[in-house]
Design a protein around this motif. Structure first.
Motif, PDB file in Angstrom:
ATOM      1  N   THR A 132    -103.231 -93.464 114.834  1.00  0.00           N
ATOM      2  CA  THR A 132    -103.443 -93.882 115.971  1.00  0.00           C
ATOM      3  C   THR A 132    -101.919 -94.067 116.812  1.00  0.00           C
ATOM      4  O   THR A 132    -101.174 -94.291 116.112  1.00  0.00           O
ATOM      5  CB  THR A 132    -104.063 -95.429 116.063  1.00  0.00           C
ATOM      6  N   PRO A 133    -101.913 -94.316 118.161  1.00  0.00           N
ATOM      7  CA  PRO A 133    -100.595 -94.314 118.876  1.00  0.00           C
ATOM      8  C   PRO A 133     -99.757 -95.485 118.255  1.00  0.00           C
ATOM      9  O   PRO A 133    -100.473 -96.664 117.845  1.00  0.00           O
ATOM     10  CB  PRO A 133    -100.970 -94.625 120.007  1.00  0.00           C
ATOM     11  N   ALA A 134     -98.589 -95.072 118.049  1.00  0.00           N
ATOM     12  CA  ALA A 134     -97.556 -96.430 117.609  1.00  0.00           C
ATOM     13  C   ALA A 134     -96.804 -96.814 118.891  1.00  0.00           C
ATOM     14  O   ALA A 134     -96.390 -96.093 119.785  1.00  0.00           O
ATOM     15  CB  ALA A 134     -96.755 -95.757 116.677  1.00  0.00           C
ATOM     16  N   ASN A 135     -96.865 -98.236 118.894  1.00  0.00           N
ATOM     17  CA  ASN A 135     -96.167 -98.893 120.115  1.00  0.00           C
ATOM     18  C   ASN A 135     -95.223 -99.758 119.413  1.00  0.00           C
ATOM     19  O   ASN A 135     -95.210-100.603 118.778  1.00  0.00           O
ATOM     20  CB  ASN A 135     -97.211 -99.470 121.061  1.00  0.00           C
ATOM     21  N   TYR A 136     -93.834 -99.708 120.111  1.00  0.00           N
ATOM     22  CA  TYR A 136     -92.853-100.414 119.614  1.00  0.00           C
ATOM     23  C   TYR A 136     -91.792-100.573 120.610  1.00  0.00           C
ATOM     24  O   TYR A 136     -91.651 -99.991 121.456  1.00  0.00           O
ATOM     25  CB  TYR A 136     -92.058 -99.796 118.265  1.00  0.00           C
ATOM     26  N   PHE A 137     -90.828-101.761 120.767  1.00  0.00           N
ATOM     27  CA  PHE A 137     -89.725-102.029 121.293  1.00  0.00           C
ATOM     28  C   PHE A 137     -88.391-101.491 120.668  1.00  0.00           C
ATOM     29  O   PHE A 137     -88.276-101.716 119.402  1.00  0.00           O
ATOM     30  CB  PHE A 137     -89.721-103.411 121.866  1.00  0.00           C
ATOM     31  N   VAL A 138     -87.449-101.173 121.287  1.00  0.00           N
ATOM     32  CA  VAL A 138     -86.202-100.822 120.742  1.00  0.00           C
ATOM     33  C   VAL A 138     -85.087-101.830 121.531  1.00  0.00           C
ATOM     34  O   VAL A 138     -85.227-101.704 122.959  1.00  0.00           O
ATOM     35  CB  VAL A 138     -85.690 -99.284 121.206  1.00  0.00           C
ATOM     36  N   VAL A 139     -84.393-102.480 120.921  1.00  0.00           N
ATOM     37  CA  VAL A 139     -83.144-103.275 121.326  1.00  0.00           C
ATOM     38  C   VAL A 139     -81.885-102.740 120.735  1.00  0.00           C
ATOM     39  O   VAL A 139     -81.759-102.662 119.443  1.00  0.00           O
ATOM     40  CB  VAL A 139     -83.559-104.848 120.806  1.00  0.00           C
ATOM     41  N   ALA A 140     -81.033-102.089 121.606  1.00  0.00           N
ATOM     42  CA  ALA A 140     -79.793-101.656 121.304  1.00  0.00           C
ATOM     43  C   ALA A 140     -78.811-102.446 121.741  1.00  0.00           C
ATOM     44  O   ALA A 140     -78.888-102.986 122.951  1.00  0.00           O
ATOM     45  CB  ALA A 140     -79.763-100.225 121.891  1.00  0.00           C
ATOM     46  N   VAL A 141     -77.836-102.923 120.917  1.00  0.00           N
ATOM     47  CA  VAL A 141     -76.927-103.823 121.143  1.00  0.00           C
ATOM     48  C   VAL A 141     -75.493-103.092 120.552  1.00  0.00           C
ATOM     49  O   VAL A 141     -75.356-102.652 119.670  1.00  0.00           O
ATOM     50  CB  VAL A 141     -76.870-105.216 120.586  1.00  0.00           C
ATOM     51  N   GLY A 142     -74.390-103.232 121.696  1.00  0.00           N
ATOM     52  CA  GLY A 142     -73.094-102.700 121.152  1.00  0.00           C
ATOM     53  C   GLY A 142     -72.724-101.572 122.200  1.00  0.00           C
ATOM     54  O   GLY A 142     -73.196-101.160 123.194  1.00  0.00           O
ATOM     55  N   PRO A 143     -71.541-100.942 121.974  1.00  0.00           N
ATOM     56  CA  PRO A 143     -70.684 -99.809 122.805  1.00  0.00           C
ATOM     57  C   PRO A 143     -71.841 -98.871 122.806  1.00  0.00           C
ATOM     58  O   PRO A 143     -72.250 -98.307 121.939  1.00  0.00           O
ATOM     59  CB  PRO A 143     -69.757 -99.578 121.922  1.00  0.00           C
ATOM     60  N   GLY A 144     -72.129 -98.355 124.039  1.00  0.00           N
ATOM     61  CA  GLY A 144     -72.924 -97.398 124.351  1.00  0.00           C
ATOM     62  C   GLY A 144     -74.306 -97.627 124.355  1.00  0.00           C
ATOM     63  O   GLY A 144     -75.177 -96.586 124.804  1.00  0.00           O
ATOM     64  N   ALA A 145     -74.680 -98.942 124.461  1.00  0.00           N
ATOM     65  CA  ALA A 145     -76.236 -99.196 124.551  1.00  0.00           C
ATOM     66  C   ALA A 145     -76.455 -99.376 126.098  1.00  0.00           C
ATOM     67  O   ALA A 145     -77.626 -99.284 126.524  1.00  0.00           O
ATOM     68  CB  ALA A 145     -76.375-100.593 124.094  1.00  0.00           C
ATOM     69  N   SER A 146     -75.257 -99.572 126.811  1.00  0.00           N
ATOM     70  CA  SER A 146     -75.781 -99.488 128.322  1.00  0.00           C
ATOM     71  C   SER A 146     -75.172 -98.326 129.261  1.00  0.00           C
ATOM     72  O   SER A 146     -74.241 -97.508 128.603  1.00  0.00           O
ATOM     73  CB  SER A 146     -75.437-100.876 128.864  1.00  0.00           C
TER      74      SER A 146
END
Length: 146
Positions: A132-146
């Motif tokens: 089935t479809p997989a649904n998830y959140f990604v949280v990126a923290v640190g240099p290059g995340a923004s």
């Protein structure tokens, strides 16, 4: 020790500087992500290679770290990109489906409610290994995340 009026007047400019000039904290706060909400139906959607990616937020925290959050929906067998590495750390919060996360050549299966984390510069990738479809959140923290 008593202070003369002359000594007090000579100290006055030094005492007023913090009140006049913005502090580092207030300057960082002025350029930081504001407190807000992100309704699902208002998130912009990109669909590269059959993958749905909804950008949630991207910017700097008051404390100076870069932060980026997005939601991804992968079709069965899908992967958003080949294994890679980068300077920022990343965390996956699995909502639905079954994914396989590979970090430095070691793979683990994760289902709903599970969390995966990769530190800076570790090679990593994610793939939907369920039916089935997989649904998830990604949280990126640190240099290059923004």
């Amino acid at each position: 020790m008593p202070v003369t009026r002359r000594e007090l007047c000579s100290m006055l400019p030094a005492m007023l500087i913090p009140a006049i000039l913005p502090s580092e904290a207030s300057t960082a706060q002025d350029n930081s992500l504001p407190s807000t909400i992100y309704p699902f139906e208002k998130l912009p959607v990109r669909t590269p290679n059959g993958t749905e990616i909804r950008a949630v937020l991207k910017g700097k925290l008051v404390t100076g770290e870069s932060l980026e959050v997005h939601e991804t929906m992968l079709v069965p067998g899908g992967s958003p990109h080949p294994p890679h590495h980068h300077v920022h750390s990343e965390m996956w919060l699995i909502r639905e489906g079954t994914v396989e996360i590979t970090v430095n050549g070691t793979s683990s299966r994760l289902g709903p409610g599970s969390v995966g984390f990769v530190e800076s510069n570790d090679e990593h990738g994610i793939k939907n290994v369920g039916t089935t479809p997989a649904n998830y959140f990604v949280v990126a923290v640190g240099p290059g995340a923004s």
